[in-house]
Write a protein that holds these residues in place. Structure first.
Motif, PDB file in Angstrom:
ATOM      1  N   MET B 265       0.833  -1.209   0.000  1.00 50.15           N
ATOM      2  CA  MET B 265       0.000   0.000   0.000  1.00 50.15           C
ATOM      3  C   MET B 265       0.863   1.252   0.000  1.00 50.15           C
ATOM      4  O   MET B 265       0.608   2.203  -0.741  1.00 50.15           O
ATOM      5  CB  MET B 265      -0.932  -0.025   1.216  1.00 50.15           C
ATOM      6  N   TRP B 269       0.746   3.894  -2.915  1.00 51.32           N
ATOM      7  CA  TRP B 269       0.414   5.265  -2.528  1.00 51.32           C
ATOM      8  C   TRP B 269       1.505   6.179  -3.081  1.00 51.32           C
ATOM      9  O   TRP B 269       1.230   7.208  -3.688  1.00 51.32           O
ATOM     10  CB  TRP B 269       0.330   5.358  -0.994  1.00 51.32           C
ATOM     11  N   SER B 321      -4.684   3.027  -4.032  1.00 48.40           N
ATOM     12  CA  SER B 321      -5.055   1.633  -3.763  1.00 48.40           C
ATOM     13  C   SER B 321      -5.687   0.945  -4.971  1.00 48.40           C
ATOM     14  O   SER B 321      -5.855  -0.280  -4.952  1.00 48.40           O
ATOM     15  CB  SER B 321      -5.999   1.561  -2.560  1.00 48.40           C
ATOM     16  N   LEU B 329      -5.232  -6.409   0.266  1.00 49.16           N
ATOM     17  CA  LEU B 329      -5.642  -5.109   0.798  1.00 49.16           C
ATOM     18  C   LEU B 329      -7.135  -5.151   1.142  1.00 49.16           C
ATOM     19  O   LEU B 329      -7.925  -5.673   0.369  1.00 49.16           O
ATOM     20  CB  LEU B 329      -5.388  -4.043  -0.276  1.00 49.16           C
ATOM     21  N   GLN B 334      -9.707  -0.733  -1.254  1.00 49.06           N
ATOM     22  CA  GLN B 334      -9.728  -0.824  -2.723  1.00 49.06           C
ATOM     23  C   GLN B 334     -10.855   0.040  -3.290  1.00 49.06           C
ATOM     24  O   GLN B 334     -10.671   0.787  -4.245  1.00 49.06           O
ATOM     25  CB  GLN B 334      -9.948  -2.272  -3.168  1.00 49.06           C
TER      26      GLN B 334
END
Lengths: 57, 550
Positions: B265, B269, B321, B329, B334
């Motif tokens: 993540m 990101w 995401s 995740l 998401q």
């Protein structure tokens, strides 16, 4: 006392997240389209077009 | 360039270079048994190479003119040249890796440095950070001074940023060839290079803030907001994603502070916001200044540019995401990324529309002037690829597109069609201005570059769209018994013709950049082929001759 653990952060993000983002969006639109600001922004758009190529003193 | 520094400043430059060399020497000694030793040596050579000309000119006469009477454009000039140099290198690496995918035997040498896994990051770093980054630094210095009506802050700081940044790029690319990577896409360089970039980036931000503090124009023009968002957010992303602990100070290897899905993540990101703030916000800053300037018309709606600025800044940060659909995740994260990606279409199209509406009424100029046409096509591709991006971020679409060449096509629609086009347009505007020429050496060659770039982009993107969708469909086709209809190798064979087309598209784009380099070189030399070829700048009265009765 509120603990900043995963559960609480998720709750805040899922509830208040929506409202503060919306409030910010509304704020930006009001600021940009406030009638009084029009002249200032129009001038800013034109300001780059003059041929003057020296720093102001 | 050195002649414009005082003797004190030349001495200070030597002190800074001495410190950099010392740092390199310490790194090299600590890492003498590791690949780090080579990078220590590279830093020392880099610093020494810059120190030599300064040493030679230490006692040369000082500048006599009042420097505050003129803008400081030397760093911009070098930045443009470095940017074009990196463009040729990065695009060449791109053509090479594209050719490798079509003809795997094209490594030429049977050596680890020439393997796909090492050449590919050299391509991405070369074009994104080398070409794009240098163009951003060069143009931001130019735009910042013109819109603030103030000279750049500091005499050495801009040089420190430009040259320090290029040292980072060099460390990155040479590292890949040696096998140094922390395996994070677009964040491959290891800890010491990352730390160095932090220092350079803080200096960059300082220049921006200090110059704005001495601005004579009270309003901060919108382009500067975009450039500042680019600098600030890239600093935050870079620092957080690269948090890592080196094995020792004498080794290149470091371990990330994150692991598992958190690491993924954080990486995406970072990765998506590198696209957002490095490849979008910064280049929007370029567009909001150079497009109105070249079209000689103010931006269609300045107020809309403010709304899109805040929209882009606040929505992009949540979109990362969508790179992790159907992974470990959490589902709601998401969905969050998917929703923000779709909403992003609004500020993105506001910017693209703003640019195109600015040209509305100046289409004659677009027709006659390839420089402006570069910028126009950039705005079109910006609109197209942001639409495509929002679309691909939807989970159901992503199930088809993810891991296929469609993603590669999307990235290149943005990188070639938007980022590179707006950069070439801005550079063709800037070069004559910066070197005091009336126009480029040959506007016919700008025209050639434009068509090579456009054609190359279209061939590339269409090839990858086809390849990606075919690949995605073949991977999800089942027969009656419920097993997969095609093997992976079947899909590979189906992709082969598109891979050849892709390499051709990339080659055209590279040739365009080479034509651009020649044109820029001839412009700087002061030659002018334009007059002899009968070219003329866009004539605002051209249509008058067609008035009936004349």
């Amino acid at each position: 006392m509120m603990v900043f653990d995963h559960e609480n952060l998720v709750r805040i993000a899922k509830s208040w997240g929506l409202f503060y983002m919306l409030a910010m969006a509304v704020g930006v639109v009001i600021y940009a389209y406030w009638p009084k600001n029009k002249t200032k922004f129009d001038e800013a758009g034109r300001s780059i077009l003059d041929k003057d190529d020296k720093p102001w003193r | 360039m050195i002649a414009r520094l005082t003797q004190d400043e030349r001495r200070n430059a030597l002190i800074i270079l001495g410190l950099v060399a010392l740092m390199g020497a310490v790194l090299g000694l600590a890492g003498r048994d590791d690949l780090l030793g080579w990078h220590g040596l590279l830093i020392v050579i880099f610093a020494a190479g810059l120190a030599l000309p300064i040493l030679g000119a230490l006692d040369a006469p000082e500048p006599t003119e009042d420097r505050e009477n003129a803008y400081y454009d030397d760093p911009t000039r070098l930045g443009i040249l470095l940017s074009m140099g990196w463009a040729v290198f990065g695009l060449f690496m791109g053509v090479w890796v594209a050719a490798l995918l079509a003809w795997p035997e094209l490594t030429f040498v049977d050596s680890p440095w020439a393997s796909f896994g090492r050449l590919r990051p050299a391509h991405t770093t070369g074009v994104i950070f080398g070409f794009g980054g240098n163009a951003l630094i060069a143009t931001s210095f130019h735009v910042l001074q013109r819109t603030s009506r103030a000279r750049l802050s500091g005499q050495l700081l801009p040089w420190f940023v430009l040259l320090g940044y290029n040292l980072f790029c060099l460390l990155a690319v040479t590292g890949y060839f040696m096998g140094i990577t922390q395996s994070k896409e677009y964040a491959e360089p290891e800890w010491y290079a990352d730390l160095w970039l932090v220092v350079v980036w803080v200096a960059y931000f300082l220049i921006y803030v200090l110059t704005l503090a001495r601005r004579k124009e009270p309003h901060i023009y919108v382009a500067n907001w975009y450039y500042m968002a680019f600098i600030l957010v890239v600093a935050v992303l870079h620092i957080i994603n690269n948090l890592a602990v080196p094995v020792s100070f004498g080794q290149v290897k470091a371990y990330s502070a994150f692991s598992g899905v958190q690491d993924a993540m954080t990486q995406w990101w970072y990765g998506h916001n590198a696209v957002a703030f490095f490849l979008t916000a910064g280049f929007l800053g370029m567009m909001y200044y150079y497009l109105p300037k070249r079209a000689e018309r103010p931006i269609f709606s300045y107020r809309m540019s403010i709304v899109s600025f805040w929209g882009i800044t606040f929505m992009y940060l949540w979109a990362g995401s969508h790179h992790l659909h159907y992974t470990a995740l959490p589902h709601w994260v998401q969905t969050l990324g998917m929703t923000f990606s779709v909403m992003l279409l609004v500020p993105s199209w506001a910017s693209a529309g703003n640019a195109l509406l600015t040209l509305n009424g100046a289409w004659r100029k677009v027709r006659d002037d390839a420089t402006l046409r570069f910028m126009m096509i950039a705005a079109v591709f910006y609109g197209l690829s942001t639409f495509e991006g929002s679309f691909m971020a939807i989970r159901a679409v992503n199930s088809l597109s993810h891991y296929t060449d469609w993603t590669i096509g999307h990235v290149h629609a943005g990188a070639l069609g938007w980022v590179a086009m707006i950069t070439f347009g801005s550079i063709y505007y800037l070069v004559p201005v910066m070197w005091g020429r009336e126009r480029m050496y040959s506007s016919a060659l700008v025209e050639v570059h434009f068509w090579l770039a456009l054609l190359g982009t279209l061939v590339y993107v269409f090839a990858m769209w086809n390849s990606g969708v075919i690949q995605g469909l073949m991977w999800r086709t089942y027969d009656e018994s419920g097993s997969l209809s095609y093997s992976f190798v079947d899909s590979l064979v189906a992709m082969h013709p598109y891979y050849i087309a892709r390499a051709l598209g990339g080659l055209m784009f590279l040739m365009g950049a080479l034509v651009g380099c020649f044109n820029i070189y001839m412009t700087i030399r002061g030659a002018s082929a334009s007059v002899a070829q009968g070219d003329r700048p866009a004539d605002p009265n051209a249509d008058r001759s067609l008035v009936a009765g004349e």
